[in-house]
Design a protein around this motif. Structure first.
Motif, short mmCIF file in Angstrom:
data_model
loop_
_atom_site.label_atom_id
_atom_site.label_comp_id
_atom_site.label_asym_id
_atom_site.label_seq_id
_atom_site.Cartn_x
_atom_site.Cartn_y
_atom_site.Cartn_z
N GLU A 1 -8.88 1.19 -7.10
CA GLU A 1 -9.12 0.35 -7.74
C GLU A 1 -11.02 -0.36 -7.96
O GLU A 1 -11.63 -0.97 -7.00
CB GLU A 1 -8.08 -0.93 -8.07
N TRP B 1 -10.09 -0.28 -2.62
CA TRP B 1 -9.55 0.89 -1.64
C TRP B 1 -8.71 0.57 -0.47
O TRP B 1 -9.52 0.38 0.27
CB TRP B 1 -10.23 2.52 -1.97
N PRO B 2 -7.64 1.45 -0.20
CA PRO B 2 -7.43 1.35 1.01
C PRO B 2 -7.78 2.79 2.13
O PRO B 2 -8.49 3.44 1.64
CB PRO B 2 -5.92 1.22 0.92
N GLN C 1 -6.20 -4.72 6.02
CA GLN C 1 -5.43 -4.28 4.87
C GLN C 1 -4.51 -5.36 5.20
O GLN C 1 -3.58 -5.59 3.85
CB GLN C 1 -4.79 -3.48 4.87
N ASP C 2 -3.57 -5.40 6.02
CA ASP C 2 -1.67 -6.16 6.42
C ASP C 2 -2.62 -7.81 6.00
O ASP C 2 -1.73 -8.30 5.94
CB ASP C 2 -1.33 -5.83 7.47
N LEU D 1 -4.47 -2.04 -3.18
CA LEU D 1 -4.43 -2.38 -1.57
C LEU D 1 -3.79 -0.81 -1.48
O LEU D 1 -2.71 -0.54 -0.33
CB LEU D 1 -3.31 -3.03 -1.40
N ARG D 2 -3.36 0.02 -2.10
CA ARG D 2 -2.77 0.99 -2.75
C ARG D 2 -3.49 2.39 -3.17
O ARG D 2 -2.83 3.42 -2.83
CB ARG D 2 -1.10 0.85 -4.02
N ARG D 3 -4.64 2.32 -3.54
CA ARG D 3 -5.57 3.32 -4.64
C ARG D 3 -6.68 2.78 -4.84
O ARG D 3 -6.96 1.34 -4.52
CB ARG D 3 -4.53 3.81 -6.11
N ARG E 1 -7.46 4.74 5.64
CA ARG E 1 -6.16 4.79 7.08
C ARG E 1 -6.82 5.36 8.34
O ARG E 1 -7.27 6.46 7.70
CB ARG E 1 -5.06 5.25 6.35
N ALA F 1 -3.23 -8.56 2.71
CA ALA F 1 -1.54 -8.08 2.12
C ALA F 1 -1.02 -8.91 1.70
O ALA F 1 0.03 -10.52 0.74
CB ALA F 1 -0.63 -6.98 2.05
N LEU G 1 -4.00 -3.81 -6.64
CA LEU G 1 -3.65 -2.83 -7.16
C LEU G 1 -4.41 -2.18 -5.54
O LEU G 1 -4.60 -0.38 -5.32
CB LEU G 1 -4.04 -2.36 -8.22
#
Length: 148
Positions: A76, A84-85, A112-113, A72-74, A87, A116, A70
């Motif tokens: 948590e 949290w991500p 992050q990648d 990875l997107r927001r 960028r 993932a 979770l």
């Protein structure tokens, strides 16, 4: 950063380990490089173990695989763990993880990648939602209940 290394074994239990680099994030100061290890096994299918190492010292922590997915997107997490991500302006994606209480815990980041991709490997070993299938409830409960 050096190329990440993912090790996967399926004997005797499905297991995967990611070895990569991370950075300790310090407010206003330069990031401190760390060795990062993420470990996942079907023996503990809901958890990911984290090891951070630098100059002979190590910190070990466990958190849920779901929190990483979770995160990875927001944002948590609550309490002593948050994920949290992030960028950057150049498009580079980081995954930040705080271990410890807000305001006094350690925050580190890694690519992050890479995380993932490794989490995809964990889902190949133990599909998301199928974690309970890997728990040996009969082996746990039978001796407790005095059944043979």
């Amino acid at each position: 950063m050096p190329k990440p290394v993912t090790l996967t074994e399926v004997h005797p239990h499905p297991t995967t380990t990611l070895r990569h680099r991370a950075q300790l994030v310090r407010g206003g100061g330069p990031a401190v490089p760390l060795d990062l290890e993420l470990h996942y096994t079907s023996l503990d299918p809901f958890a990911v173990r984290i090891v951070l190492r630098t100059d002979g010292a190590a910190v070990h922590w466990s958190l849920s695989r779901e929190a990483l997915l979770l995160g990875l997107r927001r944002l948590e997490g609550i309490g002593d763990v948050a994920v949290w991500p992030l960028r950057e302006a150049d498009g580079h994606g980081w995954l930040r993880i705080r271990l410890g209480p807000p305001g006094s815990g350690a925050v580190f980041q890694t690519e992050q990648d890479v995380v993932a991709g490794w989490l995809d490997v964990t889902q190949q070993l133990v599909p998301l939602g199928g974690e309970s299938d890997y728990l040996d409830w009969d082996g746990f409960l039978t001796p407790l209940l005095g059944q043979d």
